[in-house]
Design a protein around this motif. Structure first.
Motif, PDB file in Angstrom:
ATOM      1  N   SER A  78       0.825  -1.211   0.000  1.00 22.49           N
ATOM      2  CA  SER A  78       0.000   0.000   0.000  1.00 22.49           C
ATOM      3  C   SER A  78       0.860   1.263   0.000  1.00 22.49           C
ATOM      4  O   SER A  78       2.040   1.240   0.348  1.00 22.49           O
ATOM      5  N   LYS A  80       1.597   4.713   1.654  1.00 23.54           N
ATOM      6  CA  LYS A  80       1.445   5.272   3.002  1.00 23.54           C
ATOM      7  C   LYS A  80       1.328   6.791   2.996  1.00 23.54           C
ATOM      8  O   LYS A  80       0.522   7.341   3.720  1.00 23.54           O
ATOM      9  N   SER A  81       2.152   7.487   2.221  1.00 24.92           N
ATOM     10  CA  SER A  81       2.070   8.946   2.194  1.00 24.92           C
ATOM     11  C   SER A  81       2.619   9.482   0.882  1.00 24.92           C
ATOM     12  O   SER A  81       3.423   8.839   0.213  1.00 24.92           O
ATOM     13  N   ASN A 104      -4.650  17.798  -1.590  1.00 21.78           N
ATOM     14  CA  ASN A 104      -5.850  17.171  -2.147  1.00 21.78           C
ATOM     15  C   ASN A 104      -5.503  15.862  -2.846  1.00 21.78           C
ATOM     16  O   ASN A 104      -6.162  14.832  -2.647  1.00 21.78           O
ATOM     17  N   LYS A 107      -4.467  12.942  -0.363  1.00 21.60           N
ATOM     18  CA  LYS A 107      -5.619  12.271   0.253  1.00 21.60           C
ATOM     19  C   LYS A 107      -6.248  11.271  -0.704  1.00 21.60           C
ATOM     20  O   LYS A 107      -6.568  10.144  -0.334  1.00 21.60           O
ATOM     21  N   GLN A 108      -6.419  11.689  -1.959  1.00 23.30           N
ATOM     22  CA  GLN A 108      -7.059  10.814  -2.939  1.00 23.30           C
ATOM     23  C   GLN A 108      -6.192   9.618  -3.300  1.00 23.30           C
ATOM     24  O   GLN A 108      -6.694   8.504  -3.459  1.00 23.30           O
ATOM     25  N   ILE A 110      -3.905   8.115  -1.425  1.00 25.50           N
ATOM     26  CA  ILE A 110      -3.889   7.175  -0.306  1.00 25.50           C
ATOM     27  C   ILE A 110      -5.230   6.451  -0.201  1.00 25.50           C
ATOM     28  O   ILE A 110      -5.282   5.256   0.063  1.00 25.50           O
ATOM     29  N   GLU A 111      -6.325   7.189  -0.439  1.00 25.10           N
ATOM     30  CA  GLU A 111      -7.654   6.578  -0.402  1.00 25.10           C
ATOM     31  C   GLU A 111      -7.817   5.524  -1.492  1.00 25.10           C
ATOM     32  O   GLU A 111      -8.283   4.418  -1.246  1.00 25.10           O
ATOM     33  N   ASN A 112      -7.437   5.880  -2.727  1.00 25.78           N
ATOM     34  CA  ASN A 112      -7.611   4.988  -3.883  1.00 25.78           C
ATOM     35  C   ASN A 112      -6.470   3.995  -4.045  1.00 25.78           C
ATOM     36  O   ASN A 112      -6.563   3.098  -4.874  1.00 25.78           O
ATOM     37  N   GLN A 113      -5.370   4.186  -3.338  1.00 27.11           N
ATOM     38  CA  GLN A 113      -4.167   3.369  -3.481  1.00 27.11           C
ATOM     39  C   GLN A 113      -3.653   3.375  -4.912  1.00 27.11           C
ATOM     40  O   GLN A 113      -3.248   2.366  -5.463  1.00 27.11           O
ATOM     41  N   ILE A 118      -8.823   9.835  -9.703  1.00 23.54           N
ATOM     42  CA  ILE A 118      -8.529  11.089  -9.011  1.00 23.54           C
ATOM     43  C   ILE A 118      -9.271  12.224  -9.711  1.00 23.54           C
ATOM     44  O   ILE A 118      -9.301  12.299 -10.944  1.00 23.54           O
TER      45      ILE A 118
END
Length: 146
Positions: A78, A80-81, A104, A107-108, A110-113, A118
């Motif tokens: 995954s 991480k940042s 922005n 965040k997207q 990390i959320e969507n990997q 996006i």
């Protein structure tokens, strides 16, 4: 024509033993098929979760005569940042949409990997596209090649 009737006597004990041996034979065949049948290994697509080499990866983004690095931290499965490094105050003043766009996008991502799915803000579309390309280059460095 004379037909002689033959009488076959079966004992119940013999029928039970025969049934047990047939059931054990069928069970053995099923067990061997399960053990030695080829396994279907499904691979995850890159949008689900790609296999990464854990570490910190950077990609340079050229802004005029200044360079800004996009840093992506991944573990084995995954993201991480995602963040900007080496962002000087002069570059931040010249490109004021850079930091908010990166927040922005981070965040997207990390959320969507990943970078699929996006969405960009309308006012910072081109800045976000440049940052997305830099993120993708860093993720390509991190991805395990087969």
């Amino acid at each position: 024509m004379s037909s002689k009737t033959k009488i076959v006597v079966l004992r119940m004990k013999e029928l039970i033993y025969t049934g047990i041996f047939i059931a054990m034979g069928i069970l053995l065949i099923i067990l061997l098929i399960c053990m030695f049948a080829p396994k279907n290994k499904t691979t995850k697509s890159s949008s689900e979760a790609a296999a990464y080499t854990p570490g910190v990866y950077t990609s340079a983004l050229s802004l005029g005569n200044q360079a800004v690095d996009v840093e992506v931290v991944v573990n084995s499965d995954s993201i991480k940042s995602v963040r900007l490094v080496n962002l000087e105050e002069s570059v931040a003043a010249m490109y004021p949409l850079m930091a908010p766009s990166m927040e922005n996008l981070a965040k997207q991502v990390i959320e969507n990997q990943g970078i699929s799915g996006i969405s960009y803000d309308e006012g910072s579309q081109y800045t976000s596209m440049a940052l997305t390309e830099a993120i993708q280059r860093a993720l390509d460095k991190a991805r395990i090649r087969e």
